[in-house]
Design a protein around this motif. Sequence first.
Motif, short mmCIF file in Angstrom:
data_model
loop_
_atom_site.label_atom_id
_atom_site.label_comp_id
_atom_site.label_asym_id
_atom_site.label_seq_id
_atom_site.Cartn_x
_atom_site.Cartn_y
_atom_site.Cartn_z
N PRO A 209 0.81 -1.23 0.00
CA PRO A 209 0.00 0.00 0.00
C PRO A 209 0.84 1.28 0.00
CG PRO A 209 -0.84 -1.55 1.63
CD PRO A 209 0.46 -2.12 1.11
N SER A 210 2.07 1.18 0.47
CA SER A 210 2.93 2.36 0.51
C SER A 210 3.72 2.56 -0.79
CB SER A 210 3.89 2.28 1.69
OG SER A 210 4.72 1.14 1.57
N ALA A 211 3.67 1.58 -1.69
CA ALA A 211 4.41 1.70 -2.96
C ALA A 211 3.77 2.78 -3.82
CB ALA A 211 4.41 0.37 -3.69
N PRO A 212 4.58 3.61 -4.47
CA PRO A 212 4.02 4.69 -5.29
C PRO A 212 3.41 4.20 -6.61
CG PRO A 212 6.41 4.68 -5.44
CD PRO A 212 6.04 3.65 -4.42
N GLY A 213 3.72 3.01 -7.03
CA GLY A 213 3.20 2.48 -8.30
C GLY A 213 3.17 0.97 -8.25
N GLY A 214 3.16 0.37 -9.44
CA GLY A 214 3.23 -1.08 -9.51
C GLY A 214 1.89 -1.79 -9.43
N ARG A 215 0.80 -1.07 -9.70
CA ARG A 215 -0.52 -1.68 -9.59
C ARG A 215 -1.13 -2.06 -10.94
NH1 ARG A 215 0.48 1.56 -5.64
NH2 ARG A 215 -0.27 1.14 -3.54
N GLY A 216 -0.55 -1.63 -12.03
CA GLY A 216 -1.16 -1.79 -13.35
C GLY A 216 -1.49 -3.22 -13.73
N LEU A 217 -0.49 -4.08 -13.75
CA LEU A 217 -0.74 -5.47 -14.15
C LEU A 217 -1.57 -6.20 -13.11
CD1 LEU A 217 2.63 -6.60 -15.77
CD2 LEU A 217 0.52 -5.84 -16.87
N TRP A 218 -1.39 -5.86 -11.83
CA TRP A 218 -2.20 -6.50 -10.79
C TRP A 218 -3.67 -6.14 -10.97
CZ3 TRP A 218 -4.85 -4.28 -6.50
CH2 TRP A 218 -5.40 -5.24 -5.64
N LEU A 219 -3.98 -4.87 -11.18
CA LEU A 219 -5.38 -4.47 -11.40
C LEU A 219 -5.94 -5.13 -12.66
CD1 LEU A 219 -5.28 -0.69 -10.49
CD2 LEU A 219 -6.60 -2.47 -9.34
N ALA A 220 -5.17 -5.14 -13.72
CA ALA A 220 -5.65 -5.76 -14.96
C ALA A 220 -5.93 -7.24 -14.74
CB ALA A 220 -4.62 -5.57 -16.08
N ARG A 221 -5.06 -7.93 -14.03
CA ARG A 221 -5.26 -9.35 -13.77
C ARG A 221 -6.48 -9.58 -12.89
NH1 ARG A 221 -2.16 -13.83 -14.36
NH2 ARG A 221 -0.20 -12.75 -14.63
N VAL A 222 -6.69 -8.75 -11.88
CA VAL A 222 -7.81 -8.91 -10.96
C VAL A 222 -9.14 -8.73 -11.69
CG1 VAL A 222 -8.99 -7.81 -9.01
CG2 VAL A 222 -6.56 -8.33 -8.85
N PHE A 223 -9.23 -7.78 -12.59
CA PHE A 223 -10.50 -7.48 -13.24
C PHE A 223 -10.77 -8.29 -14.50
CE2 PHE A 223 -10.30 -3.86 -10.42
CZ PHE A 223 -11.62 -3.75 -10.02
N ALA A 224 -9.74 -8.89 -15.08
CA ALA A 224 -9.93 -9.68 -16.30
C ALA A 224 -10.39 -11.09 -15.94
CB ALA A 224 -8.63 -9.75 -17.09
N ASP A 225 -11.16 -11.69 -16.83
CA ASP A 225 -11.56 -13.09 -16.66
C ASP A 225 -10.43 -14.03 -17.03
OD1 ASP A 225 -14.44 -12.93 -15.84
OD2 ASP A 225 -14.48 -11.71 -17.66
N ARG A 226 -9.62 -13.65 -17.99
CA ARG A 226 -8.42 -14.38 -18.37
C ARG A 226 -7.34 -13.35 -18.63
NH1 ARG A 226 -12.54 -16.65 -19.56
NH2 ARG A 226 -13.04 -15.74 -21.53
N PHE A 227 -6.09 -13.72 -18.32
CA PHE A 227 -5.01 -12.75 -18.39
C PHE A 227 -3.72 -13.48 -18.73
CE2 PHE A 227 -1.65 -10.17 -16.48
CZ PHE A 227 -2.02 -8.88 -16.86
N ALA A 228 -2.91 -12.92 -19.62
CA ALA A 228 -1.64 -13.52 -19.99
C ALA A 228 -0.62 -12.44 -20.31
CB ALA A 228 -1.81 -14.44 -21.20
#
Length: 161
Positions: free
Chosen positions: A104-123
């Motif tokens: 939570p204290s990291a200034p970034g690094g959420r992009g691929l995690w958010l995409a993976r969480v919201f996608a039904d399939r992810f690669a």
Amino acid sequence: MPDFADRPVVDQRRLRIDGPFTSADLEPIRRQLDTECAAWGVPPRVRSVLVLVATELVANIVVHCDGEGRLQVALYRGRLVCQAFDRGPGIPRSHRAGWRPPSPSAPGGRGLWLARVFADRFAVDSSPLGTTVTAVIDIRPSSSSLRGGSEPPDSSEADER
């Protein structure tokens, strides 16, 4: 051998947006995706998920590849297929990219995690020649599907990007 002439034609729609991208492009891309997908008949909830996923992927291209890349979205057989392509240096250990939430204290690094969480399939397909990230969003998700795909790889190391 199947007779392909007897198969029905599948209604497929595509949108391609070429970079280079900057952070100023994110809001216009959001609007363009929402408008195009509305014209395709995609429900508002699914459009919101696509807009979030796609702009996170484009933001990664801006941050990690100096904006050099491409976004492509296709509607195919009840699914939105969102792909981001870049010619960056690649993602080390790409098979684990986006599996763990960042601190939570990291200034970034959420992009691929958010995409993976919201996608039904992810690669993620990555090499020193570039990276292709594919996120599939079902328009009508099945009740048995789990958001974010299968179990994460076993690792205690932090994810890249």
